[in-house]
Structures are given as C-alpha cells and as structure tokens.
Design a protein around this motif. Structure first.
Motif, PDB file in Angstrom:
ATOM      1  N   ALA A  97       0.832  -1.207   0.000  1.00 15.49           N
ATOM      2  CA  ALA A  97       0.000   0.000   0.000  1.00 15.49           C
ATOM      3  C   ALA A  97       0.866   1.256   0.000  1.00 15.49           C
ATOM      4  N   THR A  98       1.951   1.237   0.775  1.00 11.03           N
ATOM      5  CA  THR A  98       2.851   2.398   0.845  1.00 11.03           C
ATOM      6  C   THR A  98       3.551   2.637  -0.492  1.00 11.03           C
ATOM      7  N   VAL A  99       4.001   1.547  -1.120  1.00  7.72           N
ATOM      8  CA  VAL A  99       4.670   1.664  -2.418  1.00  7.72           C
ATOM      9  C   VAL A  99       3.719   2.239  -3.460  1.00  7.72           C
ATOM     10  N   PHE A 100       2.493   1.720  -3.510  1.00  2.00           N
ATOM     11  CA  PHE A 100       1.527   2.218  -4.488  1.00  2.00           C
ATOM     12  C   PHE A 100       1.203   3.686  -4.230  1.00  2.00           C
ATOM     13  N   HIS A 101       1.046   4.032  -2.944  1.00  3.49           N
ATOM     14  CA  HIS A 101       0.759   5.429  -2.595  1.00  3.49           C
ATOM     15  C   HIS A 101       1.902   6.343  -3.028  1.00  3.49           C
ATOM     16  N   ASP A 102       3.151   5.927  -2.773  1.00  7.71           N
ATOM     17  CA  ASP A 102       4.303   6.749  -3.147  1.00  7.71           C
ATOM     18  C   ASP A 102       4.440   6.876  -4.660  1.00  7.71           C
ATOM     19  N   LEU A 103       4.155   5.801  -5.387  1.00  7.52           N
ATOM     20  CA  LEU A 103       4.215   5.860  -6.849  1.00  7.52           C
ATOM     21  C   LEU A 103       3.164   6.824  -7.396  1.00  7.52           C
ATOM     22  N   MET A 104       1.977   6.782  -6.820  1.00  5.38           N
ATOM     23  CA  MET A 104       0.927   7.698  -7.275  1.00  5.38           C
ATOM     24  C   MET A 104       1.319   9.150  -6.992  1.00  5.38           C
ATOM     25  N   ARG A 105       1.878   9.371  -5.800  1.00  3.80           N
ATOM     26  CA  ARG A 105       2.187  10.750  -5.412  1.00  3.80           C
ATOM     27  C   ARG A 105       3.428  11.290  -6.116  1.00  3.80           C
ATOM     28  N   HIS A 106       4.497  10.499  -6.122  1.00  3.01           N
ATOM     29  CA  HIS A 106       5.786  11.009  -6.602  1.00  3.01           C
ATOM     30  C   HIS A 106       6.019  10.784  -8.085  1.00  3.01           C
TER      31      HIS A 106
END
Length: 617
Positions: A97-106
């Motif tokens: 979940a953290t990886v997907f969130h960071d990919l979406m944001r960054h």
C-alpha cells in the motif's frame, strides 16, 4: 513500472486555452477536474495506508495481552493464525500500500500534474498583450508561473494525506480508548478539541503571512532579474550600488514579512508542544490509575502509550502539513493575481484569418491615448496603397511607433478603424494579422538561442539553404562563421546570449533583417531598421532592403532622412497628428517642416534643435 506511473498524466494533453478562473476554489477545480481519477486513487491509497498504520498499534496491545496470558507450549496452537494475519499486514499489505501510494504521489502526480498547471498557465499568459508585460517584471511573472504549479499540487496532495491521517488516528485512538475504558478517552477528546481551536487560531494567520511572503518573494525576484536583464545599462552608468539599494529594499521587506511569518509559526509550535505534553501526561497517568484499579490490561496500557506517542508525533506533522497547505494556497492566490487576468486584446468569436491580396492599409480616423485623455495618436487618417512605400517622419513622441503598434494590433483602438484590404484588423485572428507583417525594429531583441533558431524564427520550415541566402542578403554571413559560444557552438549553432548580448548592435540588426527576409511577408515595417549599422554596412545591405521591399507595402520610420528620402511618399507626424504628406521633392518645394528639417540635418540625423522646433509647431 516507473514509466507507466509517470505516463498517467500527460501535461500536454489537448484542452481549450481559456482564462483560468480568478476564484480560488474555481481555479483549483479547473485543474483538478482534469486529473480527478488519479487524485481519487491517491486518496484511496492514503486511506488504506492510514488504516494499516493504526492497526499496528492495536496489534501491539493484542501481542502484549497474548504473551501475558498464553503459555509457550500453547502459543502457536492457540494464536498462530492471529500472528500470521499480523505478519501478512506488516510484511505484505502495508509495504504494498505504501509503495503504491508513493508511486501515485511522486511518479504520477508530482511531475505530471505540476507541469500540466505550469503549461496551461504559461500558454494563457504568453498570449497576453504587450501592455500586460510592459506593466510588470518579467521575472515576477515567470516566478508566479513556475511556483503556482508545485504550490497547487502540494496543497492538494498534502491535504489528501493529512485528512486521512488526522481522521484515522484521531477516530481510531478515541474508539480504541473507549474500547479499553471510557475514562481513557476523555483526555484524548479534550485534547482534540483544544488542538482544533489552536489550529483554527494560528493557521489562518500563518496563511496570511504566507501570501504576503509569496508577494514579497515575487517582488524580490522581479527586481533582481530586472537588474540582471539590464546589466549593460547597470555597468554603463556604474550603478551597482544603486542596484544594491534597489534589491535591498525588496529584501528588507521580504525579511520583515519572513520574521512575522516565523513568529506566528513559533507561537503555534509552542502551543501545540504544550498541548502534547499535557496529553502524554494525562493519558499515561490515567492508564496507570485505571490499571491499578483493575479496569484495563497491560496490553491496553501498551496500546494507549504507543498510540498516544504516535498521535503526539502526528500532531506536529499534521500541523506542518496544514501550515504547508495554507502556505501553498497563499502562493496559488498570489499566482492567480497575475495568471487569471483577462486578455486585453482578444479575437472576436469565430474570427476569420486575414486574407491579403493587395496589401492596402487604411487608417480611418484612428485615435489612441494609452488610456490617457490625450496624446499618442489623434484622429489619424491615412491610406497606404498596394505596393506603396511610405516613410514616417517626426520627433520622438510624435506617434510614429504607436501607429505601427496599432497596425500590429498590440493595442485595441480607442476610436476609428484600421483595415487591410478592406478587412477590419480587429475582426480577424491576431496571429494571421501578424503573419502578414514583417517588422525590423530599432531595439532588436534576439532570443537566447542559436543563430540558426533566430533566423529561422521568421519561417521555421525554411531550409538551411534559404536561411544561408537570407543571411547573405542581410550581410550577416560575413561574421556568422566566426561566432563561438561557451558551450562549443560555432557559426549558425552559436548561442546569441539573452536578448542577443553576445553580438554587437549591428550584428543583432543584421540577424533581425535576415529573419525578416526569410519571413517574406507582404507588408513590411522598418522602424529605424538601419539605425544600429555603420555607413559601410548600411550601404552593403541597402540594396538587399530595396530588393526585399519590391512588391510589398512598406512603412518605414527613420530619423536619418537619407534612408527614406526615396520612398514613394513621406508622412510627417507631430503630436499624434499628420501635419504634412508628399514626396521628398514635393515637401522640399513646399518649404514646410520637412524642408527645414532636411536643410538643417547634419550627417543625416535629426538634431535635438530640429525636434524641439517641430514639437513647438
């Protein structure tokens, strides 16, 4: 994987170029609606991450209670499934979940959305009128275009994260404390109320100071860039100290606003720090008291302790996130004041392209005063016949250049009409109008690009052979082969420097003439076109200019009367009006202003005394 996320938002997607809204919410929505699915995905993943974060603290309490009550022999038999679920959340679900969130944001939002905002704002501002840019610092305009993109994106992404973490941690803490013992939740509820009041008091004040900071920063940037852009003038007049003072005034104002902003932030951090200290003590003391009374377990104490420490840490992060949100909002508001201005010169709806057949120009009772009561151009009527070459003569401020600017529709008329081949120029597309007019000005400004790019700016699809021929006709081929820039570019690939500062005035003028030769428009305007050339170079390109003027309608402005004496007709202007017209010979025979001016010229230049006499009459 990175490339896939980076391609989700295309900054250059097709869209309608229109004025961004001047209201804050509408301005945000005008960009957010273009990428709302991506933003919803970011919020959804943020919610999942927040829920998984909170679940870790619940697991801590559960593990403590399990270990306190279970025996080593029965631990895995009785609680193995619980541990497997915990491991799955900690090792698999939370990292994914953290990886997907960071990919979406960054990867998806940060570069794509930021540059989408910049690109669309830049395209709108680029189409503003000449007057818009004349009334502001170029550096300040650019700063607002560049900073509004990341500020708008930052406030949205920070809000998406802050909202979920505030809600999840606050609600979860209260629910878990209630589940352990209702009395454990009381300090948390009281703290939340006071914390909200503190943010309500401090955040708007910080936001106002942030908006003032953005304005002060833009002013500082504008003044510094203004000095750098006009460095030859600064050096020529030896005014480094004066420029220091000019920038220091802006920096002093910036520092004062900075101090006020930092005071508000420090007051806010002190207040929140004191609240957090009281919360930690209250929760800890309450938890121990309840345990001694047998009301809660050791696991509940571990849960309460871990969660309250996390809440305290999060409160500082949330405070800075909210402050950052409002600071970014302040920058966006500052940008809106420049970006969301309506265009002063606009095409009428469904404006057709200008169709030029004969190139006849008609000024019909034209009036323009730059918004003042009088001056500039006063009731000018003039017909320039197809293929006719006229010269405009008059003292500085007579209205010659203003008349040309009105022909180019840099400004809208205050009265009268200008037509080309019977077509009102205010009713046709501006781009098509300017495509039919080639201009060489006295103050030649080249783009900070290569010689090749500058010449081909006249006609980008021209071949190199056509470019070489234009340079030859403009007598620019004599110096171009010797040009070298600091990056190793040579000849036509050499960079000109900002506004062409690496070239002499005569070299810049010859590049500009080559550019116009390549454009080959049916209407030609020469505004002191050879003023920067010495006599030898002027003589060398005079034949080329005459070749260029063949078959074209020409308007030439010059103080050096010898350069326009052979024009078909001369138009003498003074105080915004036409005072004489005729050929060179007719005006000499008439014995008027032009005749006296011609007789008194020395070296082909109008003297100050001549201009004063013309202005007096």
């Amino acid at each position: 994987m990175f490339r896939w996320f980076e391609s989700i938002i295309d900054p250059f997607r097709p869209y309608e170029v229109k004025k961004p809204p001047d209201g804050l919410i509408a301005f945000y929505w005008s960009f957010l609606r273009q990428v709302w699915p991506v933003y919803i995905a970011l919020m959804a993943t943020g919610l999942v991450v927040a829920l998984l974060e909170v679940s870790l603290f619940r697991y801590i309490g559960e593990v403590v209670d399990i270990l306190r009550n279970a025996t080593p022999e029965r631990l895995w038999a009785d609680h193995g499934t619980d541990f497997l679920w915990m491991a799955a959340v900690i090792v698999v679900a939370r990292p994914l979940a953290t990886v997907f969130h960071d990919l979406m944001r960054h990867q998806a939002i940060a570069p794509g959305f930021t540059n989408l905002v910049r690109w669309q704002n830049h395209r709108w501002v680029l189409r503003q009128s000449i007057g818009f840019f004349a009334n502001d610092f170029a550096g300040r305009i650019a700063n607002r275009i560049v900073q509004t993109g990341p500020a708008l994106r930052g406030s949205l992404t920070e809000a998406a994260d802050a909202v979920w973490f505030v809600m999840m941690y606050t609600i979860s803490a209260i629910v878990l404390f209630f589940d352990a013992d209702v009395r454990l939740a009381v300090p948390m509820i009281v703290w939340v109320g006071i914390y909200i009041l503190a943010l309500t008091y401090f955040v708007p004040r910080v936001a106002r100071k942030s908006a003032e900071m953005s304005e002060a920063r833009s002013m500082l940037s504008g003044r510094i860039v203004d000095s750098y852009t006009n460095m030859p003038t600064v050096k020529l007049f030896a005014h480094s100290d004066r420029e220091d003072a000019y920038a220091r005034d802006a920096l002093t104002e910036h520092t004062a606003v900075f101090h006020e902003q930092m005071r508000a932030i420090t007051q806010m951090t002190i207040t929140v720090g004191m609240l957090n200290a009281v919360l930690l003590f209250s929760i800890g003391a309450t938890a121990v008291w309840l345990w001694t009374a047998g009301s809660i377990t050791i696991g509940a104490i571990a849960l309460a302790s871990g969660l309250v420490i996390r809440v305290v840490n999060m409160s500082g992060w949330i405070m800075w996130e909210i402050t950052g949100i409002f600071e970014n909002v302040g920058q966006v508001q500052d940008g809106i004041t420049t970006i969301s201005r309506p265009h002063q010169v606009v095409d009428v709806p469904d404006a057709p392209q200008l169709v030029v057949t004969d190139s006849e120009i008609h000024f019909d009772h034209v009036r323009f005063h730059y918004g003042r009561d009088k001056g500039a151009v006063e009731d000018v009527s003039l017909v320039v016949k197809p293929g006719e070459k006229i010269g405009l003569v008059g003292p500085s401020g007579a209205g010659k250049s203003t008349l040309v600017n009105l022909l180019l529709r840099f400004y809208d008329l205050e009265g009268g009409m200008i037509t080309i081949d019977g077509q009102d120029i205010s009713k046709v597309q501006q781009e098509s109008l300017r495509e039919t007019i080639a201009v060489v000005t006295q103050d030649t400004s080249l783009l900070h690009r290569s010689i090749r790019a500058n010449i081909k700016y006249g006609r980008p699809d021209a071949s190199d052979e056509e470019m070489f021929e234009a340079a030859r006709l403009a007598s620019a081929d004599a110096f171009i082969p010797d040009l070298v820039d600091t990056r190793g570019g040579t000849a036509y690939d050499a960079q000109t420097g900002e506004r062409g500062v690496k070239l002499s005035g005569g070299q810049r003028q010859r590049i500009a003439i080559a550019r116009v030769l390549l454009k080959n428009a049916p209407i030609l305007v020469l505004d002191e076109a050879t003023s920067a050339l010495d006599s030898e170079v002027e003589a060398a390109i005079q034949e080329s200019l005459e070749t260029l003027m063949e078959g074209k309608t020409v308007i030439a402005i010059a103080h050096r009367l010898s350069t326009i004496a052979r024009m078909d007709r001369l138009v003498i202007m003074d105080k915004g009006r036409i005072v004489e017209t005729g050929t060179h010979e007719e005006l000499l025979a008439r014995g008027g202003l032009y005749a006296r001016l011609w007789a008194r010229q020395t070296g082909g230049f109008v003297t100050d005394e001549d201009e004063q006499e013309m202005a007096a009459e």
